[in-house]
Scaffold this active site. Structure first.
Site, PDB file in Angstrom:
ATOM      1  N   ARG A  43     -11.669 -39.333  27.623  1.00  0.00           N
ATOM      2  CA  ARG A  43     -10.465 -40.162  27.776  1.00  0.00           C
ATOM      3  C   ARG A  43     -10.684 -41.370  28.676  1.00  0.00           C
ATOM      4  NH1 ARG A  43      -6.890 -35.886  30.571  1.00  0.00           N
ATOM      5  NH2 ARG A  43      -8.926 -35.642  31.585  1.00  0.00           N
ATOM      6  N   GLU A  48     -11.782 -42.374  43.460  1.00  0.00           N
ATOM      7  CA  GLU A  48     -11.163 -42.934  44.656  1.00  0.00           C
ATOM      8  C   GLU A  48     -11.971 -44.152  45.068  1.00  0.00           C
ATOM      9  OE1 GLU A  48     -10.520 -40.536  48.086  1.00  0.00           O
ATOM     10  OE2 GLU A  48      -9.513 -38.939  46.978  1.00  0.00           O
ATOM     11  N   GLN A  66      -5.562 -57.142  54.468  1.00  0.00           N
ATOM     12  CA  GLN A  66      -5.413 -58.089  53.359  1.00  0.00           C
ATOM     13  C   GLN A  66      -6.401 -57.703  52.271  1.00  0.00           C
ATOM     14  OE1 GLN A  66      -5.426 -62.251  54.535  1.00  0.00           O
ATOM     15  NE2 GLN A  66      -6.230 -62.920  52.566  1.00  0.00           N
ATOM     16  N   GLU A  67      -5.975 -57.863  51.007  1.00  0.00           N
ATOM     17  CA  GLU A  67      -6.887 -57.643  49.877  1.00  0.00           C
ATOM     18  C   GLU A  67      -6.820 -58.847  48.956  1.00  0.00           C
ATOM     19  OE1 GLU A  67      -7.909 -53.757  47.840  1.00  0.00           O
ATOM     20  OE2 GLU A  67      -6.528 -54.623  46.360  1.00  0.00           O
ATOM     21  N   ASN A  68      -8.001 -59.324  48.510  1.00  0.00           N
ATOM     22  CA  ASN A  68      -8.097 -60.511  47.662  1.00  0.00           C
ATOM     23  C   ASN A  68      -8.800 -60.181  46.350  1.00  0.00           C
ATOM     24  OD1 ASN A  68      -7.039 -62.082  49.835  1.00  0.00           O
ATOM     25  ND2 ASN A  68      -9.082 -62.178  50.729  1.00  0.00           N
ATOM     26  N   ARG A  78     -20.867 -68.258  45.406  1.00  0.00           N
ATOM     27  CA  ARG A  78     -19.852 -68.499  46.435  1.00  0.00           C
ATOM     28  C   ARG A  78     -20.405 -68.053  47.787  1.00  0.00           C
ATOM     29  NH1 ARG A  78     -14.726 -69.603  44.193  1.00  0.00           N
ATOM     30  NH2 ARG A  78     -14.471 -68.962  42.010  1.00  0.00           N
ATOM     31  N   HIS A  81     -19.791 -67.422  53.535  1.00  0.00           N
ATOM     32  CA  HIS A  81     -18.595 -67.715  54.321  1.00  0.00           C
ATOM     33  C   HIS A  81     -18.419 -66.736  55.481  1.00  0.00           C
ATOM     34  CE1 HIS A  81     -16.958 -69.342  50.249  1.00  0.00           C
ATOM     35  NE2 HIS A  81     -17.708 -70.252  50.862  1.00  0.00           N
ATOM     36  N   LYS A  90     -15.420 -56.988  55.664  1.00  0.00           N
ATOM     37  CA  LYS A  90     -15.015 -56.994  54.254  1.00  0.00           C
ATOM     38  C   LYS A  90     -15.591 -55.781  53.528  1.00  0.00           C
ATOM     39  CE  LYS A  90     -14.839 -62.063  54.026  1.00  0.00           C
ATOM     40  NZ  LYS A  90     -15.411 -63.275  53.407  1.00  0.00           N
ATOM     41  N   HIS A 137     -20.972 -63.962  54.379  1.00  0.00           N
ATOM     42  CA  HIS A 137     -20.950 -63.211  53.121  1.00  0.00           C
ATOM     43  C   HIS A 137     -20.898 -64.173  51.926  1.00  0.00           C
ATOM     44  CE1 HIS A 137     -18.572 -61.404  49.760  1.00  0.00           C
ATOM     45  NE2 HIS A 137     -19.516 -60.494  49.888  1.00  0.00           N
ATOM     46  N   TYR A 150     -11.823 -57.621  47.288  1.00  0.00           N
ATOM     47  CA  TYR A 150     -12.296 -57.268  48.626  1.00  0.00           C
ATOM     48  C   TYR A 150     -11.154 -57.119  49.619  1.00  0.00           C
ATOM     49  CZ  TYR A 150     -12.177 -62.396  49.332  1.00  0.00           C
ATOM     50  OH  TYR A 150     -11.812 -63.725  49.391  1.00  0.00           O
ATOM     51  N   LYS A 186     -17.956 -77.696  49.179  1.00  0.00           N
ATOM     52  CA  LYS A 186     -18.005 -77.095  50.515  1.00  0.00           C
ATOM     53  C   LYS A 186     -19.234 -76.214  50.683  1.00  0.00           C
ATOM     54  CE  LYS A 186     -15.464 -73.492  51.518  1.00  0.00           C
ATOM     55  NZ  LYS A 186     -14.319 -72.590  51.814  1.00  0.00           N
ATOM     56  N   ASP A 187     -19.537 -75.402  49.683  1.00  0.00           N
ATOM     57  CA  ASP A 187     -20.678 -74.495  49.794  1.00  0.00           C
ATOM     58  C   ASP A 187     -22.008 -75.250  49.717  1.00  0.00           C
ATOM     59  OD1 ASP A 187     -18.846 -72.495  50.034  1.00  0.00           O
ATOM     60  OD2 ASP A 187     -19.169 -71.651  48.037  1.00  0.00           O
TER      61      ASP A 187
END
Length: 199
Positions: A43, A48, A66-68, A78, A81, A90, A137, A150, A186-187
């Site tokens: 199925r 978890e 916070q979660e993004n 990316r 940062h 994170k 990261h 994250y 920026k990166d």
């Protein structure tokens, strides 16, 4: 019907008795790979992805606030940062596609200062990476695209955000590139380790 119910209860009972994650150290001991226990049949599957009491007991004492969720096309890079205020730990994972995920130690008093650790995270392998505070990261998207989720231990603070140059030879990250990576302005203008703000 009774047999189907019994099967469901047995699966739930097994999930409770089994540790929800296997933990693997990376080249930097504080950066951890977490691999969930996956329970599947014809199925689908159940796992978890996070449990607060287990994380605090087996990884470290942290609270996530916070979660993004981001989506990136193939070949996008990316990072790297980090924030020097509201420093963020994170817990990262991929829910579609695959990425090469990287953490760089920016703690000047650390024996692994300037070193990096990396892992492939994918929707298929379901692994997560714990990146503590004090690290930069970033990630590179493998294949056609990826969705990245994250949790963070503090809130985003754009005034304190910094970018470490992704290809600084002093760090020497072995990115598994396929052609030139796609970077934001920026990166692309990130600072070298020698010039970067550190902890």
């Amino acid at each position: 019907r009774r047999g189907r119910l019994k099967s469901k209860f047995q699966t739930a009972s097994s999930a409770k008795q089994t540790p929800p994650m296997n933990i693997t150290d990376t080249a930097i001991p504080e950066v951890k790979i977490l691999e969930p226990q996956v329970f599947g049949d014809e199925r689908g599957f159940f796992m978890e992805t996070f449990r607060d009491d287990w994380f605090k007991a087996h990884v470290c004492e942290r609270t996530f606030v916070q979660e993004n969720h981001s989506q990136s096309g193939g070949g996008v890079l990316r990072g790297l940062h980090y924030q020097t205020e509201n420093t963020q730990g994170k817990l990262v994972r991929v829910v579609a596609g695959a990425v090469f995920d990287v953490a760089v130690d920016l703690r000047r008093n650390s024996p692994t200062f300037g070193q990096w650790a990396g892992a492939i995270l994918s929707a298929e392998n379901k692994r997560q990476l714990w990146v503590p505070e004090g690290f930069a990261h970033g990630f590179y998207v493998l294949g056609g695209g990826a969705e990245f989720v994250y949790k963070c231990t503090d809130y985003y603070n754009p005034r304190a955000e910094h970018t470490l140059l992704w290809n600084d030879p002093a760090i020497g990250i072995a990115w598994p590139l396929h052609g030139e990576p796609k970077l934001s302005a920026k990166d692309a203008a990130g600072k070298t380790l020698a010039a970067a703000a550190t902890f």
